[in-house]
Write a protein that holds these residues in place. Structure first.
Motif, short mmCIF file in Angstrom:
data_model
loop_
_atom_site.label_atom_id
_atom_site.label_comp_id
_atom_site.label_asym_id
_atom_site.label_seq_id
_atom_site.Cartn_x
_atom_site.Cartn_y
_atom_site.Cartn_z
N ARG A 1 0.83 -1.21 0.00
CA ARG A 1 0.00 0.00 0.00
C ARG A 1 0.86 1.26 0.00
O ARG A 1 0.47 2.28 -0.54
N ASN A 2 2.01 1.16 0.64
CA ASN A 2 2.90 2.31 0.75
C ASN A 2 4.32 1.84 0.43
O ASN A 2 4.89 1.02 1.17
N ALA A 3 4.89 2.35 -0.65
CA ALA A 3 6.21 1.89 -1.09
C ALA A 3 7.28 2.18 -0.05
O ALA A 3 8.20 1.38 0.15
N ASP A 4 7.17 3.32 0.63
CA ASP A 4 8.17 3.67 1.64
C ASP A 4 8.18 2.67 2.79
O ASP A 4 9.24 2.29 3.29
N THR A 5 6.98 2.25 3.20
CA THR A 5 6.88 1.27 4.29
C THR A 5 7.49 -0.06 3.87
O THR A 5 8.23 -0.68 4.63
N PHE A 6 7.18 -0.49 2.65
CA PHE A 6 7.73 -1.77 2.19
C PHE A 6 9.25 -1.67 2.04
O PHE A 6 9.97 -2.62 2.37
N ASN A 7 9.74 -0.54 1.53
CA ASN A 7 11.18 -0.36 1.40
C ASN A 7 11.86 -0.36 2.77
O ASN A 7 12.99 -0.83 2.92
N CYS A 8 11.15 0.18 3.76
CA CYS A 8 11.66 0.15 5.14
C CYS A 8 11.82 -1.29 5.61
O CYS A 8 12.83 -1.66 6.22
N PHE A 9 10.82 -2.13 5.30
CA PHE A 9 10.89 -3.54 5.66
C PHE A 9 12.03 -4.23 4.91
O PHE A 9 12.80 -5.00 5.50
N ALA A 10 12.14 -3.96 3.60
CA ALA A 10 13.17 -4.60 2.79
C ALA A 10 14.57 -4.26 3.31
O ALA A 10 15.44 -5.12 3.38
N LYS A 11 14.78 -3.00 3.69
CA LYS A 11 16.09 -2.59 4.20
C LYS A 11 16.37 -3.23 5.56
O LYS A 11 17.48 -3.73 5.81
#
Length: 215
Positions: A163-173
């Protein structure tokens, strides 16, 4: 539930013990019991959700409160309170799990560090150690859903909507920093067929991730 469809579409191995994070109403637990998982543990960090989940399992004759009876019974579902923020290694040591499952649990950036920490603890295996995973095996899935990695450790599957790319990128990092391998297996392992009344179910935005501990 997307995870329920995933496991119904695969030849799930009855030997697998499954632990579910953020179990909600407990539907995945019912489905895992139906396909013959050797052990099913449903967890949630919300007390009211856990109460409702237990009631749902009891209505399906799947929940046993007495710990001794749980050990002696087959194909029963155990419901446990698990706070990601407060969980520690000793809390999870006795949780039998070959597969760790989650659905729609990557949506709050403040919860991401706690989720990643819990995943690391759960994926280390019973002895707390895990050797490196051969990169050639990452993201592959055969005719049977694998309950362990090539080196014998547990594996996690998370179904999520970005839903939110920033949140998913936070998880990926955070996952990468914790030496977790996160592989998108949607195209190779997602359910390809549905019952007639579910044909209209729009799953195009749902991603299926396979997560293992690299070291």
């Amino acid at each position: 539930s997307y995870l329920s469809l995933f496991f119904h579409s695969q030849n799930f191995s009855p030997k697998n013990a499954a632990l579910r994070l953020g179990s909600g109403v407990g539907l995945v637990g019912v489905c895992l019991n139906h396909v013959g998982a050797s052990k099913v543990i449903l967890t949630d960090g919300d007390a009211s959700t856990l109460t409702n989940m237990k009631a749902n399992m009891e209505m399906n004759n799947l929940h046993i409160e007495d710990s001794q009876l749980v050990k002696e019974s087959k194909n029963k579902v155990e419901c446990k309170y698990l706070s990601w923020e407060e969980a520690c290694e000793s809390d999870l040591r006795d949780y039998q799990r070959d597969i760790v499952l989650g659905a729609d649990i990557i949506y709050n950036p403040s919860c991401v560090p706690h989720l990643v920490r819990v995943l690391c603890m759960l994926l280390r295996g019973d002895d707390g150690r895990h050797e490196s995973v051969n990169a050639a095996t990452n993201g592959e899935i055969g005719d049977e859903v694998s309950g362990t990695t090539a080196t014998g450790g547990p594996v996690a599957y998370i179904a999520t909507v970005i839903r939110n790319a920033d949140t998913f990128n936070c998880f990926a990092k955070a996952a990468a920093d914790a030496k977790l391998s996160v592989v998108n297996i949607t195209s190779s392992a997602a359910p390809s067929s549905f019952l007639p009344y579910m044909i209209s179910y729009d799953r195009s935005s749902v991603q299926l991730l396979k997560i293992t501990l690299l070291s």
